[in-house]
Design an enzyme around this catalytic site. Structure first.
Site, PDB file in Angstrom:
ATOM      1  CG  HIS A  82      -1.763   1.235   1.296  1.00  0.00           C
ATOM      2  ND1 HIS A  82      -2.936   1.337   0.582  1.00  0.00           N
ATOM      3  CD2 HIS A  82      -1.602   2.431   1.926  1.00  0.00           C
ATOM      4  CE1 HIS A  82      -3.460   2.526   0.783  1.00  0.00           C
ATOM      5  NE2 HIS A  82      -2.673   3.209   1.592  1.00  0.00           N
ATOM      6  NE  ARG A 168     -10.305  11.174   8.102  1.00  0.00           N
ATOM      7  CZ  ARG A 168      -9.465  10.310   7.505  1.00  0.00           C
ATOM      8  NH1 ARG A 168      -9.887   9.112   7.142  1.00  0.00           N
ATOM      9  NH2 ARG A 168      -8.224  10.647   7.281  1.00  0.00           N
ATOM     10  CE  LYS A 187      -9.709   2.532   3.001  1.00  0.00           C
ATOM     11  NZ  LYS A 187      -9.785   3.873   2.469  1.00  0.00           N
TER      12      LYS A 187
HETATM   13  N1  URA Z   1      -6.095   6.799   2.272  1.00  0.00           N
HETATM   14  C1  URA Z   1      -7.135   6.220   2.910  1.00  0.00           C
HETATM   15  O1  URA Z   1      -7.609   5.165   2.506  1.00  0.00           O
HETATM   16  N2  URA Z   1      -7.626   6.804   4.008  1.00  0.00           N
HETATM   17  C2  URA Z   1      -7.139   7.965   4.493  1.00  0.00           C
HETATM   18  O2  URA Z   1      -7.624   8.443   5.497  1.00  0.00           O
HETATM   19  C3  URA Z   1      -6.070   8.568   3.813  1.00  0.00           C
HETATM   20  C4  URA Z   1      -5.560   7.953   2.701  1.00  0.00           C
END
Ligand code: URA
Length: 432
Positions: A82, A168, A187
């Protein structure tokens, strides 16, 4: 339990209980907690932070709010990567092919770009026919057979995060380390990987502008992953200047193919090999990082990584001839050179501003539903530390219109040529 008391508690800097965090996440998903109370709690978290155990609890509750992929039917240790996102960051594309060429399953669930950063899915969609939306069953079959797939999120992954992230975005609470870390890891845990290598970007083009903040985010991510039994590590890499030379969807696919053919830019190659070496060691296919790197280099020299990439493209409905003929991807009408206005050494190339320039050409989205122009973008001919003479081309701008004076001005304002430059190391730290 009352949401008002939970907000009050965090406002006063207290630690929330597991039950309070679960009540919050459940209420967000069911819609029982109104947006104004969720927003108030997010702001309280922004200012007062969360302990490690609160972050892990929030992550797990968000993960449990939706589907969880079970990849246990796939042979081998599944390893994913990631990145927190940057400009010119096409790393996932060649990296997945290199690692999968060593018979390591790489199930990648990637995202789209927004603002100045690009997204892996958008880049892959520059390849004619490439499908990013495939069923969970086909995803698993492909990772088992081809050893790699790069797709968009299947089903209903972490719906609590979707709702919280949207709030957010409009309440100035995106850049909170506990909220970013729980969002990303909910995730990743839901995606069912066994091991994860995280590339936390730092600098002008990154979410985290300072090394201290990047380190704190990397530590939070690794701690959450390890806390739930995932084999997880992070490295912090430079995002002050764009990664590699190409910025723009089709241009970045071409650069990825060039790398797989042994002609990649040095910084991109170094990052791919470094991330890849950690992935290979986590997968148990090498005893040391050196051995892993040598094996990965071998997949470039023997052509197996390039063939893996072609296999993935074809398995996902794309035209595999892109590997030999990248020109089948959309091509820009104009190629416009940007000459240096003075001689010297390139001292700064502001990554975020170059990303915005590519977005303004049509390569990125200003709004979530904007259509992309896959052909446009920028190819840098000079990077920080390179010498230039007045009149040398700093970059080629790929555009579908000739009228790009405002974009050129913007780029000129964000490239500094001086007498000397401070070299910036690409890989700053490893966090385990
Ligand atoms: N990527 C994400 O999946 N969530 C975040 O809060 C910031 C970057």
């Amino acid at each position: 339990m009352r949401m008002l008391d939970i907000i009050e508690s965090k406002k006063l800097g207290r630690k929330l209980t597991d039950e309070e965090i679960q009540f919050f996440v459940d209420g967000v998903v069911s819609g029982e907690i109104p947006d104004y109370q969720t927003s108030a709690l997010l702001m309280a978290i922004y200012f007062n932070g969360m302990t490690d155990s609160e972050q892990t609890q929030l992550t797990m509750d968000m993960m449990r709010s939706g589907d969880h992929l079970d990849l246990s039917s796939i042979d081998g240790t599944k390893v994913d990567k990631h990145s927190t996102g940057g400009v010119g960051d096409k790393t996932s594309i060649p990296l997945a092919a290199l690692v999968a060429a060593l018979d390591i399953p790489v199930p990648m669930i990637s995202g789209r770009g927004l603002g100045h950063t690009g997204g892996t899915l958008d880049k892959l969609e520059a390849i004619p026919g490439y499908q990013v939306e495939i069923s969970e069953a086909d995803f698993k079959k492909q990772v088992q057979n081809q050893r790699l797939a790069i797709i968009g999120a299947t089903g209903n992954i972490a719906p609590a995060d979707k709702k919280i992230y949207a709030l957010r975005d409009v309440t100035a609470t995106v850049d909170s380390i506990p909220l970013i870390a729980s969002s990303i890891m909910s995730k990743k845990i839901a995606s069912g990987t066994d091991a994860l290598v995280i590339d936390v970007k730092t600098g002008a083009g990154a979410f985290m502008k300072t090394l201290d903040d990047s380190r704190a985010l990397a530590k939070a991510l690794v701690k959450i992953g390890q806390g739930v039994g995932m084999d997880c590590m992070a490295l912090i890499s430079d995002m002050n200047q764009p990664l590699g030379d190409a910025i723009g969807n089709a241009l970045e696919i071409k650069e990825s193919i060039d790398l797989l053919k042994g002609n990649g830019p040095a910084d991109l190659l170094d990052l791919v090999l470094t991330l890849g070496s950690h992935m290979v060691v986590l997968a148990g296919k090498a005893d040391s990082l050196e051995e892993a790197r040598t094996k990965l280099e071998g997949t470039i020299t023997d052509g197996s990584a390039l063939e893996k990439f072609r296999e993935m493209v074809v398995a996902q409905g794309g035209d595999g001839s892109v590997v030999d003929h990248p020109e089948i991807m959309p091509q820009a009408k104009y190629q416009i050179e940007l000459p240096a206005k003075q001689s010297g050494v390139v001292a700064e190339i502001e990554a975020d501003e170059i990303g915005i320039a590519s977005m303004l050409l049509g390569g990125g989205r200003q709004k979530a539903d904007d259509k992309l122009d896959y052909a446009v973008g920028i190819v840098l001919h000079k990077k920080i530390g390179d010498s230039v003479s007045e009149g040398d081309s700093l970059m080629t701008i790929y555009s579908d219109t000739e009228d790009i004076e405002a974009i050129k001005d913007r780029i000129y304002q964000n490239i500094k040529i001086s007498d000397s430059a401070t070299a910036s190391t690409l890989i700053k730290e490893i966090i385990k």
